[in-house]
Structures are given as C-alpha cells and as structure tokens.
Design a protein around this motif. Structure first.
Motif, PDB file in Angstrom:
ATOM      1  N   VAL A 145      50.871  33.972  30.544  1.00 28.59           N
ATOM      2  CA  VAL A 145      51.892  34.962  31.214  1.00 28.59           C
ATOM      3  C   VAL A 145      50.852  35.864  33.051  1.00 28.59           C
ATOM      4  CG1 VAL A 145      52.487  37.537  31.346  1.00 28.59           C
ATOM      5  CG2 VAL A 145      52.100  36.013  29.241  1.00 28.59           C
ATOM      6  N   LEU A 146      51.318  35.510  33.736  1.00 27.41           N
ATOM      7  CA  LEU A 146      51.419  35.739  34.426  1.00 27.41           C
ATOM      8  C   LEU A 146      50.986  37.431  35.484  1.00 27.41           C
ATOM      9  CD1 LEU A 146      52.851  32.960  36.973  1.00 27.41           C
ATOM     10  CD2 LEU A 146      51.178  32.805  36.023  1.00 27.41           C
ATOM     11  N   ASP A 147      49.902  37.069  35.055  1.00 23.23           N
ATOM     12  CA  ASP A 147      49.291  39.423  34.577  1.00 23.23           C
ATOM     13  C   ASP A 147      48.118  39.497  36.245  1.00 23.23           C
ATOM     14  OD1 ASP A 147      47.775  38.142  32.624  1.00 23.23           O
ATOM     15  OD2 ASP A 147      48.562  40.055  31.785  1.00 23.23           O
ATOM     16  N   GLY A 148      47.337  38.092  36.150  1.00 24.75           N
ATOM     17  CA  GLY A 148      46.102  38.483  37.022  1.00 24.75           C
ATOM     18  C   GLY A 148      44.925  38.723  36.278  1.00 24.75           C
ATOM     19  N   SER A 149      45.298  37.868  35.171  1.00 20.53           N
ATOM     20  CA  SER A 149      43.813  37.933  34.224  1.00 20.53           C
ATOM     21  C   SER A 149      43.635  36.618  33.245  1.00 20.53           C
ATOM     22  CB  SER A 149      43.999  39.219  33.283  1.00 20.53           C
ATOM     23  OG  SER A 149      44.976  39.087  32.211  1.00 20.53           O
ATOM     24  N   LEU A 150      42.792  36.751  33.069  1.00 19.03           N
ATOM     25  CA  LEU A 150      42.136  35.270  32.327  1.00 19.03           C
ATOM     26  C   LEU A 150      42.593  34.944  30.703  1.00 19.03           C
ATOM     27  CD1 LEU A 150      39.889  33.411  34.608  1.00 19.03           C
ATOM     28  CD2 LEU A 150      42.540  32.906  34.712  1.00 19.03           C
ATOM     29  N   ASN A 151      43.388  36.075  30.442  1.00 19.00           N
ATOM     30  CA  ASN A 151      43.394  36.881  28.756  1.00 19.00           C
ATOM     31  C   ASN A 151      44.073  35.187  27.961  1.00 19.00           C
ATOM     32  OD1 ASN A 151      40.806  38.540  29.745  1.00 19.00           O
ATOM     33  ND2 ASN A 151      42.292  39.993  29.532  1.00 19.00           N
ATOM     34  N   ASP A 152      44.623  34.748  28.595  1.00 21.63           N
ATOM     35  CA  ASP A 152      45.235  33.837  28.083  1.00 21.63           C
ATOM     36  C   ASP A 152      44.767  32.868  27.003  1.00 21.63           C
ATOM     37  OD1 ASP A 152      48.350  35.423  28.574  1.00 21.63           O
ATOM     38  OD2 ASP A 152      46.899  35.321  30.122  1.00 21.63           O
ATOM     39  N   ALA A 153      45.755  32.052  26.010  1.00 19.59           N
ATOM     40  CA  ALA A 153      45.170  31.007  25.365  1.00 19.59           C
ATOM     41  C   ALA A 153      44.865  30.040  26.192  1.00 19.59           C
ATOM     42  CB  ALA A 153      45.731  30.767  24.001  1.00 19.59           C
ATOM     43  N   LEU A 166      47.729  26.846  37.221  1.00 17.69           N
ATOM     44  CA  LEU A 166      46.897  27.280  37.729  1.00 17.69           C
ATOM     45  C   LEU A 166      46.463  28.493  37.683  1.00 17.69           C
ATOM     46  CD1 LEU A 166      44.595  25.680  40.637  1.00 17.69           C
ATOM     47  CD2 LEU A 166      45.590  27.229  41.889  1.00 17.69           C
ATOM     48  N   GLY A 167      44.563  28.225  37.179  1.00 14.62           N
ATOM     49  CA  GLY A 167      44.424  29.734  37.340  1.00 14.62           C
ATOM     50  C   GLY A 167      43.095  29.900  38.043  1.00 14.62           C
ATOM     51  N   ALA A 168      42.689  30.704  38.180  1.00 11.28           N
ATOM     52  CA  ALA A 168      41.058  30.820  39.397  1.00 11.28           C
ATOM     53  C   ALA A 168      40.394  32.126  39.175  1.00 11.28           C
ATOM     54  CB  ALA A 168      41.634  30.986  40.668  1.00 11.28           C
ATOM     55  N   ARG A 169      39.114  31.949  38.740  1.00  7.69           N
ATOM     56  CA  ARG A 169      38.642  33.240  38.637  1.00  7.69           C
ATOM     57  C   ARG A 169      37.101  33.035  40.001  1.00  7.69           C
ATOM     58  NH1 ARG A 169      36.332  38.052  38.429  1.00  7.69           N
ATOM     59  NH2 ARG A 169      37.811  38.386  36.256  1.00  7.69           N
ATOM     60  N   VAL A 210      40.969  37.148  39.990  1.00  4.30           N
ATOM     61  CA  VAL A 210      41.636  36.679  39.976  1.00  4.30           C
ATOM     62  C   VAL A 210      42.807  36.334  40.340  1.00  4.30           C
ATOM     63  CG1 VAL A 210      42.655  35.885  37.538  1.00  4.30           C
ATOM     64  CG2 VAL A 210      40.108  37.419  37.343  1.00  4.30           C
ATOM     65  N   ALA A 211      43.177  34.735  40.317  1.00  9.24           N
ATOM     66  CA  ALA A 211      44.793  34.570  40.649  1.00  9.24           C
ATOM     67  C   ALA A 211      45.148  33.767  39.414  1.00  9.24           C
ATOM     68  CB  ALA A 211      44.990  33.865  41.369  1.00  9.24           C
ATOM     69  N   GLU A 212      46.890  33.761  39.801  1.00 10.04           N
ATOM     70  CA  GLU A 212      47.390  32.572  38.601  1.00 10.04           C
ATOM     71  C   GLU A 212      49.067  32.200  39.044  1.00 10.04           C
ATOM     72  OE1 GLU A 212      46.865  34.696  33.529  1.00 10.04           O
ATOM     73  OE2 GLU A 212      47.792  36.129  35.124  1.00 10.04           O
ATOM     74  N   ALA A 213      48.960  31.006  38.818  1.00 10.54           N
ATOM     75  CA  ALA A 213      50.456  30.861  39.337  1.00 10.54           C
ATOM     76  C   ALA A 213      50.666  29.689  38.092  1.00 10.54           C
ATOM     77  CB  ALA A 213      49.585  29.654  40.353  1.00 10.54           C
ATOM     78  N   ALA A 214      52.366  29.252  38.375  1.00 12.81           N
ATOM     79  CA  ALA A 214      53.202  28.704  37.631  1.00 12.81           C
ATOM     80  C   ALA A 214      53.539  27.457  38.293  1.00 12.81           C
ATOM     81  CB  ALA A 214      53.540  29.335  36.481  1.00 12.81           C
ATOM     82  N   ILE A 215      54.096  26.460  38.536  1.00 12.08           N
ATOM     83  CA  ILE A 215      54.951  25.918  39.106  1.00 12.08           C
ATOM     84  C   ILE A 215      55.489  24.633  38.853  1.00 12.08           C
ATOM     85  CG2 ILE A 215      54.816  24.112  41.349  1.00 12.08           C
ATOM     86  CD1 ILE A 215      52.428  24.950  42.324  1.00 12.08           C
ATOM     87  N   PRO A 216      57.103  25.164  38.653  1.00 15.71           N
ATOM     88  CA  PRO A 216      58.089  24.665  38.226  1.00 15.71           C
ATOM     89  C   PRO A 216      57.935  23.124  38.171  1.00 15.71           C
ATOM     90  CG  PRO A 216      58.617  26.806  38.714  1.00 15.71           C
ATOM     91  CD  PRO A 216      57.572  26.439  38.975  1.00 15.71           C
TER      92      PRO A 216
END
Length: 480
Positions: A38-46, A85-88, A169-175
């Motif tokens: 879930v792209l919410d600006g956190s890295l808590n996803d599995a 892509l996720g980044a801390r 924190v950053a997250e991205a999903a690229i189809p």
C-alpha cells in the motif's frame, strides 16, 4: 573525400577499443512478491520484508566513490503487473530536508529526491527515469540517448513519500503496462540514486565517471512472467471554444473531437493511430528569444509523437539534446503547426515503432490539413518518416532515415540519410570515447545542387584530466 576519410577513422577506432577491458557491472537478483504494498509513505508492508535490499551505495558527487554522509536503504520487488520500489532515506537533520516542489510532473532538481533508472532491454541505449521528492511529487522521462532524458514523456505510475524523525520514506509502483520491454529478457539494466541538495551530494548504487546514466547501470536479474494486459489504450478527447468579436458582435464557437489509440502488437512493438490531433491537450510553450537565423524548436508534447521518440533521433547528439543542433532531418513539431506557430489539424496519422532483436524501427505517417500561413495557402499534405537503426558493438548504433513531404509548403520534398554513432564507456583509461559520422541529402522540387548535410565529431571525455573533441560539419545552402 574528406568525409569518407574521417568515417573510416571512426570505424578503425571502434575496432581498436572494443577488445579492451570492461568495467565490472554490479548484479543483484529481484524478488517476486505475492502481496502488493500500500503506497502510504511507510515501509510497514510485508512486501518490503522479503524484497531485494540495496544498501551498498556510494557517493559520486562531490567525491567519486566516496562514503555517503547519510544512510540509504532501497527495497525492490515485482509481481506480474508492477515493479515496486521502497526507500528509507536516513537524515541526521530532517528539519532541513528540501521539499519545495508540490506540482506533479514538474522539476524536482532543488529537492531531496530519489531516482530509479531502468533499461528493460539491458542494452545501455534505451530506458526510463523516475524521480520522487520528499513530498511524493513524481517526475519521469524516457531516455533519448545514453545520457539525456526527455521529460515530456509521461508514464502512468504512482508514488508516495513522507518525512519523519529519521529522515524520509518513499514508495513507488510502476505498471509494466507503461513500459516497453522484451518479455524474454530476464535481466534489466537498473540503478537507484539519491540527491541531498543542501550538501550538494549525490549517491548511487552504481556510477561511472561521476555520472549516472544508461551506460552506468548495474543489472537486476530474474524477471519472468511479466504482463502487459491487452496492450490497448484508447484516449478520446474533445475541445470546445467560443469567441466574440466586440466590434461586429459576431459570435463563433467550435468543437473538435480527437482520438488516440495505442496497441502493443508485441511487448516491444507498438502501433499508434491518431485522429484529428491538435495541440489542445498540451500546455502553453515557454517564451523564448531567438537571435539566430535558425528556427526556434519547442519541445514536443503530443503523446502520438512521444511514443518511442528516441528511435527517431538521428546523427550527432549534443549536450542540449536533439533540439540543440541544426540540420535535423525530422522534428515532429513542424507537423501540425504553421510557420507562424498556429495549430493545424492532423486529420489522421499512424505510427509503428519498437525493437525487434538488435533493430530499432520507427515508421510514421500523417495527413495534415490545409491552412493559410505567412507564405500563403498550403494544401493538405501527406507526411512520412522511416527510421531504422541497428545496435552494434556494446553501446553503438548504425542506421538510416528517410522523410517525404514538407508541412510548410506545396513543394515536393524528400530526404535520405545514414549515420553511425560510436560510444564506449569501458575504456581501460576510465574515459568515454564518443563519435558520430552522418550524411544526409534533401531533394526539393525546383532545386538543384547544394542539398547535402554531412560531418563527423569524435572526442574523449572524463570528469578529470584532459578532455578533447574535434568536429567538422558542412550544411549546404539548399539543404532542406
């Protein structure tokens, strides 16, 4: 004869350096996930727990291969439909993080940001760049050369970012639907980058000669089972306008529908149909002052022409991109604009572009409506371009181009040309060698002689030490 002699010199040079030692490329494996984040600006996803982790980054500016002043951890994963892509991004002074830009698609050069560079064909010639700042603003572009990006290209993707006590924190999903790629290619060129503007610091997973581009990518291996859906995009639109002449009190209104259809015959070969295309869906051009004898060339904005725009690039490349040189055989903004800059409808147009093995293919044809310009009435015209090139050596291209038609006159006009671009970033000396030879000749109705443009350039480049380049070009007076 002079042009032939120097062309031979470039070919001999390419043979002499191909066998020299190459710089090792970093390699890592990508992990497939069954739980999209879930792209919410956190890295808590599995997703991020089992993702590929990249933290062996280095500073390449201001110190080449230096130790970063702040820690960074990147996470990469994929499923059938998306690249994630996720980044801390740790920061010892989070209050000083720069996040000025809040408009999607605008430049983020002055902000803390991360960049993702992918080369789906892993050929160091074609790829995409995606940027995210600390506000979650997205900026993207398609590479129109090994070092240049065309930011007028807009892909469909999503991102989120948030600043916290540890940094941001950053997250991205690229189809994968937004990308051209070879489904049989399991290895992609890949790189991630971080910029900290207040420190003038740039950090990357892999770099070359204090720079990050397609030639400096590492390899992300293990892609399989990627899906592009039906490969069909249908984009209808309509524009409406009304006006009043307050002298005659005459009212006028106009409604123009248009349609763009994109279809992927294969994952890396795309057909495009456009009907009644105009400039209504593009923003206003920036004002420019032109003090030269050559026309001002504004950037292309229309999706029809931006599809695989890099394939149509011909001849020498400059620091200013394809708009930075004269004698271009094809510039799409001449289609659909009068010599006075007024829009002209493109009644219908078709395009087939993409990659088949080592070949890069671009075929384009449009029917431009008639109009009255500064030089009088211009009849409706058929305009076409054919560009074919082949990847040779590690990073070089040889190709040809042909055009037919003149969008701004009633005279018959055609052009044919050949070019060879040599590039080698793997010299034992740590330098980059680049060279181009090109020849093209136009044929305009009623004109004889002096219709050629040809030349060469060759040079060595490095961030340190001696750099040199030699250029020679002839642009004859009747070349059109």
């Amino acid at each position: 004869m002079l042009g032939c002699i120097f062309a031979l010199g470039l070919v001999l040079s390419s043979v002499s350096v191909v066998g020299q030692e190459r710089k090792e490329r970093k390699i890592t494996d990508i992990v497939r996930t069954s739980t999209p984040p879930v792209l919410d600006g956190s890295l808590n996803d599995a997703t991020w727990v089992g993702a590929t982790v990249i933290e062996d980054l280095h500073q390449y500016q201001p110190d080449d291969n230096g130790v970063p002043s702040e820690g960074s951890i990147f996470y990469v994963a994929y499923d059938d439909d998306n690249l994630y892509l996720g980044a801390r991004l740790f920061d010892s002074a989070p209050d000083e993080i720069s996040a000025r830009q809040m408009i999607q698609g605008q430049a983020v050069n002055l902000d803390d940001r991360i960049s993702l560079i992918i080369d789906p064909f892993n050929n160091m010639r074609a790829g995409y760049k995606f940027e995210i700042n600390a506000n979650g603003v997205r900026r993207d572009g398609v590479y129109s050369g090994p070092e240049r990006t065309n930011s007028d290209w807009d892909g469909i993707w999503d991102a989120a970012a948030a600043i916290d006590d540890d940094g941001w924190v950053a997250e991205a999903a690229i189809p994968f639907k937004s990308l051209n790629f070879d489904p049989n290619n399991a290895d992609w060129g890949f790189n991630v980058e971080r910029s900290i503007p207040r420190k003038k610091e740039r950090i990357a997973w892999t770099s070359y000669d204090r720079d990050v581009n397609l030639s400096s990518t590492g390899v992300m291996q293990g892609f399989s089972g990627l899906q592009q859906g039906k490969g069909l995009d249908i984009i209808p639109s309509i524009s409406a306008s009304s006006s009043r002449d307050f002298v005659t009190l005459a009212d006028d209104s106009q409604t123009d529908p248009s349609l763009d259809v994109f279809y992927k015959f294969t994952p890396n070969l795309t057909g495009v149909l456009t009907i009644n295309t105009d400039f209504s869906a593009t923003e206003v051009d920036d004002r420019q002052v032109n003090l030269t004898r050559f026309s001002t060339r504004f950037p292309e904005k229309r999706d029809f022409f931006l599809q695989d725009v890099d394939i149509f690039s011909f001849g020498p490349v400059t620091a200013y991109g394809p708009q930075g040189r004269n004698g271009m055989p094809f510039f799409s903004r001449r289609m659909g604009l009068t010599d006075g800059g007024q829009p002209v409808d493109l009644n219908v147009g078709g395009k087939l572009s993409g990659r088949v093995g080592p070949l890069n293919i671009g075929l384009l044809g449009v029917n431009q409506d008639s109009y009255t310009g500064r030089k009088g009435f211009v009849e409706a015209s058929q305009l076409s371009v054919a560009r074919v090139s082949a990847n040779v050596f590690e990073e070089s291209i040889v190709g040809m181009i042909a055009t037919e038609g003149d969008p701004r006159s009633n005279l018959d006009n055609s052009l044919a040309g050949v070019d060879f671009r040599y590039r080698n970033t793997r010299l034992a000396s740590g330098r980059t060698a680049e060279g181009t030879f090109w020849f093209q000749e136009s044929n305009t109705e009623g004109v004889t002689g002096n219709q050629s443009n040809y030349g060469f350039d060759f040079g060595f480049d490095s961030s340190e030490g001696f750099n040199g380049q030699i250029e020679y070009e002839i642009l004859e007076q009747n070349f059109n």
